[in-house]
Design an enzyme around this catalytic site. Sequence first.
Site, PDB file in Angstrom:
ATOM      1  N   ASN A  67      45.251  17.518  30.812  1.00 28.16           N
ATOM      2  CA  ASN A  67      46.060  16.298  30.818  1.00 28.16           C
ATOM      3  C   ASN A  67      47.136  16.406  29.748  1.00 28.16           C
ATOM      4  O   ASN A  67      46.848  16.770  28.604  1.00 28.16           O
ATOM      5  CB  ASN A  67      45.189  15.073  30.533  1.00 28.16           C
ATOM      6  CG  ASN A  67      46.010  13.793  30.424  1.00 28.16           C
ATOM      7  OD1 ASN A  67      46.624  13.517  29.392  1.00 28.16           O
ATOM      8  ND2 ASN A  67      46.029  13.023  31.488  1.00 28.16           N
ATOM      9  N   GLY A  99      47.644  13.836  35.392  1.00 24.96           N
ATOM     10  CA  GLY A  99      48.309  12.684  34.792  1.00 24.96           C
ATOM     11  C   GLY A  99      47.534  11.419  35.089  1.00 24.96           C
ATOM     12  O   GLY A  99      47.051  11.230  36.217  1.00 24.96           O
ATOM     13  N   GLU A 100      47.412  10.536  34.091  1.00 18.91           N
ATOM     14  CA  GLU A 100      46.634   9.323  34.290  1.00 18.91           C
ATOM     15  C   GLU A 100      47.304   8.338  35.235  1.00 18.91           C
ATOM     16  O   GLU A 100      46.703   7.336  35.632  1.00 18.91           O
ATOM     17  CB  GLU A 100      46.304   8.656  32.947  1.00 18.91           C
ATOM     18  CG  GLU A 100      47.482   8.321  32.083  1.00 18.91           C
ATOM     19  CD  GLU A 100      47.806   9.417  31.073  1.00 18.91           C
ATOM     20  OE1 GLU A 100      48.234   9.072  29.963  1.00 18.91           O
ATOM     21  OE2 GLU A 100      47.655  10.612  31.397  1.00 18.91           O
ATOM     22  N   ASN A 101      48.563   8.587  35.600  1.00 14.80           N
ATOM     23  CA  ASN A 101      49.202   7.787  36.638  1.00 14.80           C
ATOM     24  C   ASN A 101      48.677   8.119  38.027  1.00 14.80           C
ATOM     25  O   ASN A 101      48.989   7.416  38.987  1.00 14.80           O
ATOM     26  CB  ASN A 101      50.718   7.964  36.607  1.00 14.80           C
ATOM     27  CG  ASN A 101      51.144   9.419  36.738  1.00 14.80           C
ATOM     28  OD1 ASN A 101      50.597  10.298  36.081  1.00 14.80           O
ATOM     29  ND2 ASN A 101      52.128   9.682  37.579  1.00 14.80           N
ATOM     30  N   SER A 140      44.887   5.092  39.422  1.00 14.99           N
ATOM     31  CA  SER A 140      44.553   5.327  38.018  1.00 14.99           C
ATOM     32  C   SER A 140      43.063   5.190  37.735  1.00 14.99           C
ATOM     33  O   SER A 140      42.554   5.781  36.782  1.00 14.99           O
ATOM     34  CB  SER A 140      45.347   4.375  37.118  1.00 14.99           C
ATOM     35  OG  SER A 140      46.712   4.741  37.084  1.00 14.99           O
TER      36      SER A 140
END
Length: 459
Positions: free
Chosen positions: A265, A287-289, A326
């Site tokens: 990440n 990616g945390e999106n 998410s």
Amino acid sequence: MDKLRTSPADAISDLPDGASIAVSGFGPSAGAPFSLLAALDERGTRDLCLVGNTIPPGAQTLVEAGRVRHLIVSFTARAGGSSPAEELIRKGEVTFELVPQGTLVERLRAAGAGLAALYTPTGLDTPIADGKEVRYFDGKPYLLETALPVDYAFIAGHRADRLGNVEFRGANQHFGPSFAKAAQVAIVEVDEVVEPGEIPAERIGLPGIFVSRVVRKTVVSALPKHGPARRDHDVPRTYNGKPGWTRRQMAELAASLLPEGSYVNLGLGIPSYLSSYAGDRHLILHGENGILGYGEIVPDERRYPDVFNASGYPVTPSPGISYFDSVTAFEMVRGGRVDVVVLGAYQVDAEGSFANWQTDGMVGGGIGGAMDLVASGRTVMVMMEHRDSRDRPKVVQRCSYALTGKACVDILVTDLAQFRRKDGGLTVEQVAPGFTKQEVLALTGIDAATGMPATAENP
């Protein structure tokens, strides 16, 4: 059951004063419901509680006009600037609650699932834990976080049918599903409305049972998904009259330290450069999106308009890329499936604790997903400049800013050196050309006399 409304104004015609509204969007403009926010601005509704990642794009005028009383967000402020909304918060005219991103989506997901609360490892040993119940499971501590139901949700999608089934495109799913599920009334604005059956069933990202109303998008954002970089990635900063590593060189070094084929990440700021300079390391970037398997940053977002990283930068889709919401992104992290997290920081101290969401004078701060990212116990790497913009050390004896994580940084890469945490302290493993280890240590704020020095081995 036709859920299509004639206009955004029609879709929010019953929204009363005092309502709580969860507004989707990730970064400056990606996936934000601008049409619904514009209609809300016209409506004149007051005394609102807004829930979201940040103060939503398109909602700044609501805040500045005094129509918002409370914010529940991951970001109220960012270092280096001050917005009118921050000034209202400073004056006490707007109240706020800061919530880590992963906790935010879980609290909304819990509300939608009919659950009262959840226990999470996120936020332990930080101000987020103040006043909250801590309970141990299998010998490990967890914080109690309550569910977060809301009255309305404004989300954006790509297509929807008249039954309310929603299709998202690319990385634009992020908060949409969890926000919609938590709401009594979920309203979705989309590029296109189609008839039932026209969206293939396997491409429906949010079933219509969670959606109350659908409206066609009427406002297209002119905002870029990201802002300009603060410093060119090929221009080094100088120390003692000598150049340190450039951001490109820092990224290349950081990439070389990551295990081949690992899931990684990348956080905001300097870490985001790593995707462009990882070379042939075969890293799978997360990616945390809600994106897994992306490549280098591209300068023109029109090339891949719906493919962007957690910083909002447009990136190339790698073969095998996948998109999700998410909630799923943070499941991957907290569940230990992401091998390494790479984050920026304001300070890292001698025991490996770090701070990256609040500095002196900030009202609130910008927690984002960092606390969730370090909660898994996997490898944590921090990338940052060696000293701050006021020439103060960022590698310090003890963090003076509010902590993001305690004794969790395994690797530190600055523009002067690479450190590794060993035996309770930081060890310098390599330095930028032209510098000695003693010179690098002299530019830190660590006091060797305290017994927790950064060790310069084989100077």
